[in-house]
Design a protein around this motif. Structure first.
Motif, mmCIF file in Angstrom:
data_model
loop_
_atom_site.group_PDB
_atom_site.id
_atom_site.type_symbol
_atom_site.label_atom_id
_atom_site.label_comp_id
_atom_site.label_asym_id
_atom_site.label_seq_id
_atom_site.Cartn_x
_atom_site.Cartn_y
_atom_site.Cartn_z
ATOM 1 N N MET A 1 50.144 40.524 47.416
ATOM 2 C CA MET A 1 49.607 40.419 46.065
ATOM 3 C C MET A 1 49.010 39.031 45.862
ATOM 4 O O MET A 1 49.624 38.030 46.203
ATOM 5 N N ASP A 2 47.806 38.982 45.304
ATOM 6 C CA ASP A 2 47.153 37.712 45.060
ATOM 7 C C ASP A 2 47.811 37.006 43.891
ATOM 8 O O ASP A 2 48.212 37.628 42.896
ATOM 9 N N LYS A 3 47.909 35.699 44.012
ATOM 10 C CA LYS A 3 48.478 34.883 42.947
ATOM 11 C C LYS A 3 47.473 34.785 41.800
ATOM 12 O O LYS A 3 46.278 34.553 42.023
ATOM 13 N N LEU A 4 47.936 34.959 40.585
ATOM 14 C CA LEU A 4 47.063 34.841 39.410
ATOM 15 C C LEU A 4 46.689 33.381 39.193
ATOM 16 O O LEU A 4 47.495 32.478 39.440
ATOM 17 N N PRO A 5 45.477 33.120 38.709
ATOM 18 C CA PRO A 5 45.069 31.739 38.436
ATOM 19 C C PRO A 5 45.883 31.147 37.277
ATOM 20 O O PRO A 5 46.378 31.875 36.408
#
Length: 150
Positions: A1-5
């Motif tokens: 899962m990509d880290k949220l900005p």
């Protein structure tokens, strides 16, 4: 899962100074002079720029020392984001504070600092004169672009 900005996971008051500064979209619209109609309270943006605003880059030419050079310069802070009426609807500080997404042209989304200009959101090509070039307060009326957020 990509880290949220960071701007999707933090409140404005939780941001580091570096995160806060990076949130600025570089539009330069804050640095255009505004006029308020005393009778109606309406605020109008002009094509008159602060003496330190570079018309091509829409960046302050002396950001670190701006307050000493231009005493009227305002430091944008959380209280101002939440209270002033002259910030554009596109202002990233306002959008993040309201829980909204940043637009596709914002450099934190597009990864291109020129995208704000390419989208015609910035003060570039709107600046006709710098404040030092005007003779009197009356001259400002000749440079009204339109109402704020109107």
């Amino acid at each position: 899962m990509d880290k949220l900005p960071f701007y999707k996971t933090k409140l404005l008051e939780q941001m580091t100074p570096e995160e806060w500064e990076s949130l600025c979209d570089g539009c330069g619209l804050c640095c255009l002079q505004k006029l308020e109609d005393e009778d109606t309270g309406d605020i109008y943006v002009t094509s008159v720029a602060c003496r330190l605003l570079d018309a091509k880059t829409c960046q302050c030419s002396d950001y670190q020392n701006r307050k000493s050079i231009v005493p009227d310069c305002l430091y944008l802070d959380i209280e101002m984001v939440r209270s002033v009426r002259w910030l554009p609807e596109t202002c990233a500080y306002k959008l993040v504070d309201e829980g909204k997404d940043l637009p596709s042209w914002h450099h934190l989304v597009s990864h291109d600092k020129e995208s704000v200009h390419k989208a015609h959101i910035s003060a570039r090509d709107k600046i006709l004169v710098h404040e030092d070039d005007l003779n009197s307060d009356e001259d400002y009326l000749d440079y009204i672009i339109g109402p704020i957020n109107g």
